[in-house]
Scaffold this motif. Structure first.
Motif, mmCIF file in Angstrom:
data_model
loop_
_atom_site.group_PDB
_atom_site.id
_atom_site.type_symbol
_atom_site.label_atom_id
_atom_site.label_comp_id
_atom_site.label_asym_id
_atom_site.label_seq_id
_atom_site.Cartn_x
_atom_site.Cartn_y
_atom_site.Cartn_z
ATOM 1 N N SER A 34 -8.346 -3.675 -10.218
ATOM 2 C CA SER A 34 -7.242 -4.289 -9.472
ATOM 3 C C SER A 34 -5.966 -3.514 -9.774
ATOM 4 C CB SER A 34 -7.070 -5.762 -9.845
ATOM 5 O OG SER A 34 -6.743 -5.900 -11.214
ATOM 6 N N SER A 36 -1.536 -3.729 -9.430
ATOM 7 C CA SER A 36 -0.375 -4.599 -9.232
ATOM 8 C C SER A 36 0.888 -3.764 -9.341
ATOM 9 C CB SER A 36 -0.356 -5.738 -10.263
ATOM 10 O OG SER A 36 -0.345 -5.204 -11.585
ATOM 11 N N PRO A 37 1.939 -4.127 -8.629
ATOM 12 C CA PRO A 37 3.172 -3.319 -8.658
ATOM 13 C C PRO A 37 3.966 -3.530 -9.931
ATOM 14 C CG PRO A 37 3.469 -5.241 -7.272
ATOM 15 C CD PRO A 37 2.033 -5.258 -7.707
ATOM 16 N N ARG A 38 4.667 -2.505 -10.322
ATOM 17 C CA ARG A 38 5.568 -2.602 -11.463
ATOM 18 C C ARG A 38 6.990 -2.737 -10.933
ATOM 19 N NH1 ARG A 38 5.207 2.168 -15.710
ATOM 20 N NH2 ARG A 38 6.999 2.908 -14.533
ATOM 21 N N PRO A 47 -0.223 -4.658 -0.091
ATOM 22 C CA PRO A 47 -1.650 -4.940 -0.312
ATOM 23 C C PRO A 47 -2.446 -4.793 0.979
ATOM 24 C CG PRO A 47 -0.250 -6.648 -1.263
ATOM 25 C CD PRO A 47 0.625 -5.816 -0.394
ATOM 26 N N THR A 50 -7.157 -8.085 -0.771
ATOM 27 C CA THR A 50 -6.880 -8.930 -1.939
ATOM 28 C C THR A 50 -7.925 -10.024 -2.035
ATOM 29 O OG1 THR A 50 -5.399 -10.339 -0.634
ATOM 30 C CG2 THR A 50 -4.392 -8.523 -1.856
ATOM 31 N N GLU A 107 -5.104 -16.323 -9.524
ATOM 32 C CA GLU A 107 -4.306 -15.172 -9.131
ATOM 33 C C GLU A 107 -4.982 -14.422 -7.982
ATOM 34 O OE1 GLU A 107 -3.641 -12.749 -12.519
ATOM 35 O OE2 GLU A 107 -2.718 -14.337 -13.713
ATOM 36 N N THR A 108 -4.188 -13.669 -7.238
ATOM 37 C CA THR A 108 -4.708 -12.799 -6.185
ATOM 38 C C THR A 108 -4.807 -11.388 -6.743
ATOM 39 O OG1 THR A 108 -2.469 -12.443 -5.354
ATOM 40 C CG2 THR A 108 -3.756 -14.193 -4.336
ATOM 41 N N HIS A 109 -6.000 -10.847 -6.749
ATOM 42 C CA HIS A 109 -6.237 -9.511 -7.283
ATOM 43 C C HIS A 109 -6.319 -8.514 -6.130
ATOM 44 C CE1 HIS A 109 -7.097 -11.275 -11.224
ATOM 45 N NE2 HIS A 109 -7.793 -12.194 -10.573
ATOM 46 N N THR A 110 -5.460 -7.512 -6.172
ATOM 47 C CA THR A 110 -5.400 -6.513 -5.119
ATOM 48 C C THR A 110 -6.359 -5.375 -5.439
ATOM 49 O OG1 THR A 110 -3.082 -7.044 -4.697
ATOM 50 C CG2 THR A 110 -3.904 -4.945 -3.847
#
Length: 319
Positions: A34, A36-38, A47, A50, A107-110
């Motif tokens: 997965s 996620s943005p920083r 995305p 997801t 949570e939504t995992h991209t």
């Protein structure tokens, strides 16, 4: 269950606003990660694919394991556990855990995303799976007897990044099978609950294994401290203790598996019964409401023709 079903139904796996993923129907990832943005990266994160609240993650410590070699010391009566090492390098072996525990979360995992901008002005499609276009998904598609869109995802990403979106629009123009959302929600809810039950069963088994190890360690310490026994008697009693605990663990494992199967069967029966009722209801609705448009149209045409005929008749001939 209703709340979980609403969450599963509301979540959209494929981003409908991006042409790369909007036309996808079904994809298969073998061991996806997965992304996620920083916040401080300055990169625009969009995305593409997801996973919603019916998904979870498997930590590396659960996905892999180090085999343990146990040896019995006849002099002390202790069980010595050491990590199995490779004969070539001497380092610890890392193998796939046959029964990993997956933690479900909300949570939504991209899995796939389109990244643009940043200090280097990047423009990439990041897909968190190296095996999504190998022969493995193709073999699974043949086994499932269902086409997969893994190669379509790759082709759409390449054409979109190259600025050739005409082919992407062409691939997206295909018939999409219409599914009953309530029945799909029931199936997804069943899968989520099955995963939760399996996770609980795995934790129970881990607890029983820990108790088994503690019992053996306690038995070994008690035999070592008992000075009234000879060395042969200690070994004999320890072996008997190991055999008894192993049988108890085996019986407990069979009992847990039977309880899990019973709970899963009961859950599946309840969900299937609800789905069957909804399918019957929709089937009757389809049968009853199908002729209504034709009847309405026929009534309109008949009424229109009757009005035309009445208007053409002179007033003195009417009764």
């Amino acid at each position: 269950e209703e709340r979980a079903g609403e969450l599963v139904e509301a979540h959209q796996v494929f981003n409908p606003d991006n042409p790369i993923a909007s036309g996808l129907n079904e994809v298969l990832f073998i061991y996806p990660g997965s992304i996620s943005p920083r916040p401080d990266s300055g990169i625009e994160f969009e995305p593409l694919i997801t996973l919603g609240p019916a998904s979870g993650t498997t930590p590396w410590s659960q996905l892999t394991m180090t085999p343990v070699e146990e040896r019995f010391n006849p002099r002390t009566g202790d069980v010595i556990s050491t990590a199995a090492s490779s004969a070539l390098t001497g380092e610890d072996l890392i193998v796939i855990n046959p029964s990993p525990v997956t933690a479900l979360d909300n949570e939504t995992h991209t899995i796939a995303a389109h990244l643009t901008g940043g200090s280097n002005d990047i423009n990439v499609v990041y897909i968190c799976d190296l095996d999504f276009v190998t022969e493995i998904p193709q073999l699974q598609a043949e086994a499932l007897e269902s086409p997969l869109d893994n190669f379509v995802l790759l082709q759409n990403a390449i054409d979109y990044l190259a600025g050739k979106e005409d082919f992407v629009e062409l691939r997206n123009r295909r018939p999409t099978p219409r599914t009953l959302t309530q029945i799909e929600r029931g199936n997804r809810l069943l899968e989520a609950n099955v995963s939760a039950y399996e996770q609980i069963a795995g934790l129970r088994m881990e607890y029983e294994l820990d108790k088994f190890k503690e019992s053996l360690q306690q038995a070994s310490e008690e035999l070592s401290e008992d000075s009234s026994l000879s060395q042969n008697e200690r070994v004999s009693q320890f072996v008997q203790q190991v055999s008894d605990e192993a049988r108890r663990l085996q019986v407990q494992e069979v009992k847990l598996n039977e309880e899990l199967d019973e709970e899963l069967n009961e859950l599946e029966t309840q969900v299937r019964r609800k789905i069957s009722v909804k399918e019957s209801w929709h089937r009757w609705l389809a049968v009853l409401f199908a002729p209504i448009p034709a009847l309405v149209l026929g009534s309109v045409v008949l009424g229109y023709r009757w009005m035309r005929e009445q208007s053409a008749v002179s007033k003195d001939r009417r009764v």
